[in-house]
Design an enzyme around this catalytic site. Sequence first.
Site, PDB file in Angstrom:
ATOM      1  N   ARG A 231       0.860  -1.179   0.000  1.00 60.84           N
ATOM      2  CA  ARG A 231       0.000   0.000   0.000  1.00 60.84           C
ATOM      3  C   ARG A 231       0.894   1.226   0.000  1.00 60.84           C
ATOM      4  NH1 ARG A 231      -3.525  -2.597  -1.527  1.00 60.84           N
ATOM      5  NH2 ARG A 231      -5.527  -3.078  -0.555  1.00 60.84           N
ATOM      6  N   GLU A 260      -4.174   7.717  -5.139  1.00 62.80           N
ATOM      7  CA  GLU A 260      -4.357   6.994  -6.408  1.00 62.80           C
ATOM      8  C   GLU A 260      -5.643   7.480  -7.065  1.00 62.80           C
ATOM      9  OE1 GLU A 260      -4.159   2.797  -5.612  1.00 62.80           O
ATOM     10  OE2 GLU A 260      -2.144   2.924  -4.818  1.00 62.80           O
ATOM     11  N   HIS A 278      -1.402   0.499  -9.806  1.00 63.20           N
ATOM     12  CA  HIS A 278      -2.030  -0.413  -8.833  1.00 63.20           C
ATOM     13  C   HIS A 278      -2.704  -1.577  -9.568  1.00 63.20           C
ATOM     14  CE1 HIS A 278      -4.145  -0.820  -4.661  1.00 63.20           C
ATOM     15  NE2 HIS A 278      -3.858  -1.994  -5.209  1.00 63.20           N
TER      16      HIS A 278
HETATM   17  P1  NAP Z   1      -1.139 -11.602   4.753  1.00 65.53           P
HETATM   18  O1  NAP Z   1      -1.151 -13.018   4.343  1.00 65.53           O
HETATM   19  O2  NAP Z   1      -1.962 -11.161   5.905  1.00 65.53           O
HETATM   20  O3  NAP Z   1       0.392 -11.212   4.997  1.00 65.53           O
HETATM   21  C1  NAP Z   1       0.768 -10.017   5.575  1.00 65.53           C
HETATM   22  C2  NAP Z   1       2.172 -10.139   6.136  1.00 65.53           C
HETATM   23  O4  NAP Z   1       2.548  -8.877   6.701  1.00 65.53           O
HETATM   24  C3  NAP Z   1       2.306 -11.187   7.222  1.00 65.53           C
HETATM   25  O5  NAP Z   1       3.462 -11.914   6.988  1.00 65.53           O
HETATM   26  C4  NAP Z   1       2.450 -10.391   8.513  1.00 65.53           C
HETATM   27  O6  NAP Z   1       3.385 -11.063   9.331  1.00 65.53           O
HETATM   28  C5  NAP Z   1       3.024  -9.058   8.038  1.00 65.53           C
HETATM   29  N1  NAP Z   1       2.507  -7.961   8.848  1.00 65.53           N
HETATM   30  C6  NAP Z   1       1.234  -7.728   9.232  1.00 65.53           C
HETATM   31  N2  NAP Z   1       1.167  -6.625   9.994  1.00 65.53           N
HETATM   32  C7  NAP Z   1       2.435  -6.189  10.122  1.00 65.53           C
HETATM   33  C8  NAP Z   1       3.017  -5.102  10.822  1.00 65.53           C
HETATM   34  N3  NAP Z   1       2.276  -4.260  11.538  1.00 65.53           N
HETATM   35  N4  NAP Z   1       4.350  -4.921  10.714  1.00 65.53           N
HETATM   36  C9  NAP Z   1       5.097  -5.786   9.989  1.00 65.53           C
HETATM   37  N5  NAP Z   1       4.590  -6.825   9.304  1.00 65.53           N
HETATM   38  C10 NAP Z   1       3.284  -7.023   9.383  1.00 65.53           C
HETATM   39  O7  NAP Z   1      -1.582 -10.637   3.569  1.00 65.53           O
HETATM   40  P2  NAP Z   1      -1.410 -10.895   1.995  1.00 65.53           P
HETATM   41  O8  NAP Z   1      -2.590 -11.623   1.488  1.00 65.53           O
HETATM   42  O9  NAP Z   1      -0.050 -11.427   1.729  1.00 65.53           O
HETATM   43  O10 NAP Z   1      -1.529  -9.383   1.473  1.00 65.53           O
HETATM   44  C11 NAP Z   1      -0.593  -8.416   1.897  1.00 65.53           C
HETATM   45  C12 NAP Z   1      -0.972  -7.034   1.400  1.00 65.53           C
HETATM   46  O11 NAP Z   1      -0.694  -6.914   0.019  1.00 65.53           O
HETATM   47  C13 NAP Z   1      -2.460  -6.687   1.494  1.00 65.53           C
HETATM   48  O12 NAP Z   1      -2.847  -6.296   2.805  1.00 65.53           O
HETATM   49  C14 NAP Z   1      -2.580  -5.550   0.513  1.00 65.53           C
HETATM   50  O13 NAP Z   1      -2.365  -4.306   1.152  1.00 65.53           O
HETATM   51  C15 NAP Z   1      -1.429  -5.802  -0.485  1.00 65.53           C
HETATM   52  N6  NAP Z   1      -1.957  -6.146  -1.812  1.00 65.53           N
HETATM   53  C16 NAP Z   1      -1.628  -5.361  -2.884  1.00 65.53           C
HETATM   54  C17 NAP Z   1      -2.114  -5.669  -4.149  1.00 65.53           C
HETATM   55  C18 NAP Z   1      -1.750  -4.850  -5.353  1.00 65.53           C
HETATM   56  O14 NAP Z   1      -2.539  -4.800  -6.285  1.00 65.53           O
HETATM   57  N7  NAP Z   1      -0.602  -4.236  -5.376  1.00 65.53           N
HETATM   58  C19 NAP Z   1      -2.967  -6.768  -4.314  1.00 65.53           C
HETATM   59  C20 NAP Z   1      -3.277  -7.551  -3.205  1.00 65.53           C
HETATM   60  C21 NAP Z   1      -2.752  -7.233  -1.959  1.00 65.53           C
HETATM   61  P3  NAP Z   1       3.322 -10.945  10.910  1.00 65.53           P
HETATM   62  O15 NAP Z   1       1.897 -11.259  11.281  1.00 65.53           O
HETATM   63  O16 NAP Z   1       4.332 -11.893  11.404  1.00 65.53           O
HETATM   64  O17 NAP Z   1       3.687  -9.531  11.213  1.00 65.53           O
END
Ligand code: NAP
Length: 312
Positions: A231, A260, A278
């Site tokens: 993000r 955005e 994005h």
């Molecule tokens: P996820 O499975 O929940 O993974 C998130 C990771 O971030 C986990 O490993 C978590 O590990 C870590 N995390 C969470 N809170 C944190 C914090 N406060 N500080 C440090 N690390 C933290 O989520 P995902 O499905 O992989 O998606 C991740 C993100 O990608 C989404 O939330 C979204 O914002 C972004 N995204 C972007 C696009 C795009 O089009 N560019 C598309 C989809 C998603 P820990 O719990 O160990 O901290």
Amino acid sequence: MTMPLPFPPILKVGVFPERIDQKLHQTFQLFEPGDLDGDPALCERIEGIVTRSNYRIAEALIDRLPRLRIIATNGVGYDGIPVEYAQKKGVVVTNTPDVLNEAVAELALGLLLSLLRHIPAADAFVKSGAWQTAPFPLTTTLAGKRVGIVGLGRIGREIAQRLLPFRVEIAYFGRTRQDLTWDFYDDVEKLAADTDILIVCCPGGPATHHLINAAVLRALGPSGVLVNVARGSVVDEAQLCAALAGQVIAGAALDVFNEEPLGDSPLRGFSNVVLAPHMGSATNETRLRMADLAIDNLSGFFKTGQALTPVG
Ligand code: NAP
């Protein structure tokens, strides 16, 4: 005679690609926020909201819909939804995890290779005819580099798996150490200092706001590069621009931004920056799978009271 749809009316917040819009219309009777104005009876009837992760749902909108029971977003990120507020009011929030991992991971790899090998500039170089007068400048190899994943979750792990065949070393930062052989860091600045490439794929929201700041970029160093597919809020954009201008880091590839669509930002002027609109999950296949899951969340919830992938 058309059969009435079996579900309560749904409010659609945001613009959806045509194929997705059609799918939603086939399943639900949809209304748009403008339809609510001057129609309190409609506000009373809406029981669900369908949206996308680049739109915001205001608490005031939740307050306007007394029978609202579910908000279903098409996306895994839900930082645009006041989840706690909704849940306090008994409203379930759902997202679409996993079905987009591959598309986002592919884009992260594409951005990284574009940045290191200057592929957008190389394309322009050949198309403009500049190749006839000079050789293209040398670029950077990915093999042998150490890559730091900020947020090794569903998407982060897919990115790491795709990176391994490029012969890189992986390390990661998060709140918890995982049962993995890769080096874990509980300090993102230390991770940046020990890596050549930082790939950001943690959630947005207050807990990660400006996690990537001037100190982290300084630690990444003049040959380091940053990729952000998480993000815009996770990176301090003003400090990133200063770091790029001062050659504190070598470059950045960004799919997400603070505002955005990206407006008149200095980011548009850097030759060592690759930008995308994005589009991490924006493939036909993935967006259809996301829409199907959002629809299944809504329809399943209205049929059984249970959503498939609720948040929190
Ligand atoms: P996820 O499975 O929940 O993974 C998130 C990771 O971030 C986990 O490993 C978590 O590990 C870590 N995390 C969470 N809170 C944190 C914090 N406060 N500080 C440090 N690390 C933290 O989520 P995902 O499905 O992989 O998606 C991740 C993100 O990608 C989404 O939330 C979204 O914002 C972004 N995204 C972007 C696009 C795009 O089009 N560019 C598309 C989809 C998603 P820990 O719990 O160990 O901290």
